[in-house]
Design a protein around this motif. Structure first.
Motif, PDB file in Angstrom:
ATOM      1  N   ALA A  28      37.916  36.153  23.603  1.00  0.00           N
ATOM      2  CA  ALA A  28      38.344  37.480  24.071  1.00  0.00           C
ATOM      3  C   ALA A  28      37.132  38.300  24.484  1.00  0.00           C
ATOM      4  O   ALA A  28      37.140  38.963  25.536  1.00  0.00           O
ATOM      5  N   ARG A  29      36.074  38.266  23.667  1.00  0.00           N
ATOM      6  CA  ARG A  29      34.849  39.003  24.005  1.00  0.00           C
ATOM      7  C   ARG A  29      34.216  38.446  25.271  1.00  0.00           C
ATOM      8  O   ARG A  29      33.761  39.194  26.142  1.00  0.00           O
ATOM      9  N   ARG A  30      34.199  37.126  25.383  1.00  0.00           N
ATOM     10  CA  ARG A  30      33.603  36.492  26.566  1.00  0.00           C
ATOM     11  C   ARG A  30      34.396  36.845  27.825  1.00  0.00           C
ATOM     12  O   ARG A  30      33.809  37.106  28.885  1.00  0.00           O
ATOM     13  N   LEU A  31      35.707  36.873  27.719  1.00  0.00           N
ATOM     14  CA  LEU A  31      36.550  37.225  28.855  1.00  0.00           C
ATOM     15  C   LEU A  31      36.283  38.662  29.304  1.00  0.00           C
ATOM     16  O   LEU A  31      36.241  38.958  30.503  1.00  0.00           O
ATOM     17  N   ASP A  32      36.086  39.568  28.348  1.00  0.00           N
ATOM     18  CA  ASP A  32      35.758  40.957  28.681  1.00  0.00           C
ATOM     19  C   ASP A  32      34.444  41.030  29.450  1.00  0.00           C
ATOM     20  O   ASP A  32      34.308  41.794  30.408  1.00  0.00           O
ATOM     21  N   GLN A  33      33.453  40.240  29.028  1.00  0.00           N
ATOM     22  CA  GLN A  33      32.159  40.220  29.701  1.00  0.00           C
ATOM     23  C   GLN A  33      32.288  39.691  31.129  1.00  0.00           C
ATOM     24  O   GLN A  33      31.743  40.264  32.070  1.00  0.00           O
TER      25      GLN A  33
ATOM     26  N   GLU B 199      33.081  26.081  31.130  1.00  0.00           N
ATOM     27  CA  GLU B 199      33.828  27.331  31.025  1.00  0.00           C
ATOM     28  C   GLU B 199      34.491  27.638  32.363  1.00  0.00           C
ATOM     29  O   GLU B 199      33.887  27.482  33.412  1.00  0.00           O
ATOM     30  N   LEU B 200      35.744  28.074  32.314  1.00  0.00           N
ATOM     31  CA  LEU B 200      36.469  28.385  33.543  1.00  0.00           C
ATOM     32  C   LEU B 200      37.286  29.660  33.360  1.00  0.00           C
ATOM     33  O   LEU B 200      38.344  29.652  32.734  1.00  0.00           O
ATOM     34  N   PRO B 201      36.809  30.787  33.883  1.00  0.00           N
ATOM     35  CA  PRO B 201      37.634  31.994  33.882  1.00  0.00           C
ATOM     36  C   PRO B 201      38.697  31.887  34.976  1.00  0.00           C
ATOM     37  O   PRO B 201      38.380  31.863  36.166  1.00  0.00           O
ATOM     38  N   VAL B 202      39.939  31.768  34.582  1.00  0.00           N
ATOM     39  CA  VAL B 202      41.031  31.580  35.542  1.00  0.00           C
ATOM     40  C   VAL B 202      41.407  32.914  36.185  1.00  0.00           C
ATOM     41  O   VAL B 202      41.522  33.019  37.407  1.00  0.00           O
ATOM     42  N   THR B 203      41.622  33.926  35.359  1.00  0.00           N
ATOM     43  CA  THR B 203      41.870  35.294  35.814  1.00  0.00           C
ATOM     44  C   THR B 203      41.196  36.217  34.810  1.00  0.00           C
ATOM     45  O   THR B 203      40.521  35.759  33.874  1.00  0.00           O
ATOM     46  N   ASP B 204      41.400  37.519  34.959  1.00  0.00           N
ATOM     47  CA  ASP B 204      40.833  38.447  33.986  1.00  0.00           C
ATOM     48  C   ASP B 204      41.625  38.460  32.685  1.00  0.00           C
ATOM     49  O   ASP B 204      41.297  39.219  31.764  1.00  0.00           O
ATOM     50  N   SER B 205      42.650  37.602  32.570  1.00  0.00           N
ATOM     51  CA  SER B 205      43.419  37.510  31.332  1.00  0.00           C
ATOM     52  C   SER B 205      43.512  36.084  30.790  1.00  0.00           C
ATOM     53  O   SER B 205      44.143  35.870  29.757  1.00  0.00           O
ATOM     54  N   VAL B 206      42.867  35.133  31.466  1.00  0.00           N
ATOM     55  CA  VAL B 206      42.929  33.727  31.036  1.00  0.00           C
ATOM     56  C   VAL B 206      41.543  33.102  31.125  1.00  0.00           C
ATOM     57  O   VAL B 206      40.877  33.186  32.161  1.00  0.00           O
ATOM     58  N   LEU B 207      41.119  32.463  30.037  1.00  0.00           N
ATOM     59  CA  LEU B 207      39.816  31.799  29.995  1.00  0.00           C
ATOM     60  C   LEU B 207      39.964  30.423  29.361  1.00  0.00           C
ATOM     61  O   LEU B 207      40.613  30.272  28.326  1.00  0.00           O
ATOM     62  N   ILE B 208      39.348  29.419  29.993  1.00  0.00           N
ATOM     63  CA  ILE B 208      39.274  28.069  29.420  1.00  0.00           C
ATOM     64  C   ILE B 208      37.824  27.784  29.074  1.00  0.00           C
ATOM     65  O   ILE B 208      36.922  28.017  29.882  1.00  0.00           O
TER      66      ILE B 208
ATOM     67  N   PHE C  84      33.896  40.233  38.014  1.00  0.00           N
ATOM     68  CA  PHE C  84      34.862  39.639  38.927  1.00  0.00           C
ATOM     69  C   PHE C  84      34.784  40.311  40.290  1.00  0.00           C
ATOM     70  O   PHE C  84      34.715  41.538  40.397  1.00  0.00           O
ATOM     71  N   TYR C  85      34.780  39.511  41.337  1.00  0.00           N
ATOM     72  CA  TYR C  85      34.737  40.041  42.696  1.00  0.00           C
ATOM     73  C   TYR C  85      36.150  40.129  43.243  1.00  0.00           C
ATOM     74  O   TYR C  85      36.907  39.165  43.195  1.00  0.00           O
ATOM     75  N   ASP C  86      36.497  41.283  43.777  1.00  0.00           N
ATOM     76  CA  ASP C  86      37.836  41.502  44.311  1.00  0.00           C
ATOM     77  C   ASP C  86      37.738  41.814  45.796  1.00  0.00           C
ATOM     78  O   ASP C  86      37.186  42.842  46.182  1.00  0.00           O
ATOM     79  N   ASN C  87      38.233  40.909  46.616  1.00  0.00           N
ATOM     80  CA  ASN C  87      38.237  41.125  48.055  1.00  0.00           C
ATOM     81  C   ASN C  87      39.511  41.876  48.420  1.00  0.00           C
ATOM     82  O   ASN C  87      40.609  41.327  48.412  1.00  0.00           O
ATOM     83  N   SER C  88      39.355  43.148  48.722  1.00  0.00           N
ATOM     84  CA  SER C  88      40.518  43.985  49.013  1.00  0.00           C
ATOM     85  C   SER C  88      40.828  44.066  50.497  1.00  0.00           C
ATOM     86  O   SER C  88      41.732  44.796  50.910  1.00  0.00           O
TER      87      SER C  88
END
Length: 249
Positions: free
Chosen positions: A177-182, A85-94, A187-191
Motif C-alpha cells: 500500500a505504501r509502495r503504491l502511494d509512492q 514489480e508491476l504497477p497496474v493502476t493507481d489502485s493495483v500493484l503486483i 504516474f503520467y496521465d495523457n489528457s
C-alpha cells in the motif's frame, strides 16, 4: 480487459523461432513481463537504443520498458527477471507473487472451465451487486469492495484469485500500500483527446471508428482521431472518389 482481475490482465504468450536457445525451447517461465517490455527487448536484439530522445526533449517521462532477453534466453532465472514489480493502476500493484488491490472492483466471479456453458453471469450481475471482501461464492458477488486497506492475493499459487490473504500477511499488504502511494505520485496521465474531426458530426468514438472502417479503410479498422489532412487526401485519391457522406477535405 475491462477489469483488474488476473482474468483481465494476465495474458498467455510464447516465443518461438530459431533464435531461441535450444535449452530454452519447451520451457515455461514464471516471471513478470509487461507488453511494453517487448519494446526494449526487441530493440536490444536489433542493436537499437530504446531511449526516446524526442520524448525527453518534450518533457515526457522516460520509458518504462525493460529488456527481458537474458530472462527469455535462460541466462537468468525467474528470481532475477528484470521486472519484479508491476504497477497496474493507481489502485493495483503486483510485486513478485503478490497482488494488492485497493477500492471497488467489478466482475469478481468465475466461469466454468469449459465456457461457454451458461456459467457467465449477465453484464448487470457482473457489475451490480456490492458485497464486502471476497467470500468464495462464484455468482452474485460480482462487485468486490477491497476498501482502503485493500485485498491481497498470491497470484503465483492462486492465479484465479479465489483466496484473499491480507489478514494472513498484513505486513505485505501494508508495504505494498505504501509502495503504491509512492508510485502513484509519478504516474503520467495523457489528457490529450483529439477531436473526432475525421467523421461527420454527432458520432461517438466507437461509431466514428466503425464509420471510418466502412467508408475509408475498406472494412478494416484504422486511425480515426486527428487524422492528418495530407493522409486523408491521399486515401481519398486512392479510393478514386469520395464515398457518400464522406466530409470534404
Amino acid at each position: 480487459k475491462e477489469m483488474m482481475w488476473e482474468g483481465g490482465i494476465r495474458a498467455a504468450a510464447f516465443v518461438s523461432g530459431g533464435f531461441v536457445p535450444e535449452e530454452q525451447r519447451g520451457k515455461t517461465l514464471g516471471g513478470i513481463m509487461h507488453i511494453t517490455d517487448w519494446y526494449s527487448t526487441l530493440s536490444h536484439l536489433a542493436g537499437a537504443n530504446p531511449h526516446d530522445t524526442r520524448a525527453e526533449m518534450a518533457g515526457l517521462p522516460p520509458i518504462d520498458s525493460l529488456n527481458h532477453w537474458d530472462w527469455l534466453s535462460g541466462k537468468v532465472m525467474d528470481a532475477e527477471c528484470p521486472r519484479q514489480e508491476l504497477p497496474v493502476t493507481d489502485s493495483v500493484l503486483i510485486n513478485g507473487p503478490w497482488k494488492f488491490m485497493r477500492g471497488v472492483f467489478a466482475h469478481g466471479g468465475w466461469q466454468g472451465i469449459n465456457s461457454t456453458n451458461n456459467t457467465t453471469p449477465d453484464r448487470g450481475t457482473l457489475s451490480g451487486v456490492l458485497l464486502g471482501r471476497t467470500d468464495g461464492t462464484a455468482h452474485g458477488s460480482q462487485l468486490i469492495d477491497c476498501g482502503s486497506e485493500g485485498c491481497l492475493f498470491n497470484v503465483h499459487d492462486d492465479w484465479t484469485e479465489h483466496t484473499e490473504v491480507r489478514e494472513q500477511h498484513p505486513e505485505v499488504a501494508k508495504n505494498m500500500a505504501r509502495r503504491l502511494d509512492q508510485l502513484a505520485i509519478g504516474f503520467y496521465d495523457n489528457s490529450e483527446a483529439p477531436e473526432l474531426d475525421s467523421c461527420p458530426e454527432g458520432l461517438s468514438t466507437s461509431q466514428c471508428a466503425c464509420w471510418m472502417a466502412t467508408n475509408f479503410y475498406g472494412g478494416h479498422l484504422g486511425p480515426f482521431k486527428g487524422v492528418p489532412t495530407k493522409f486523408y487526401a491521399q486515401r481519398l485519391h486512392a479510393l478514386k472518389g469520395s464515398p457518400a457522406g464522406l466530409p470534404a477535405v
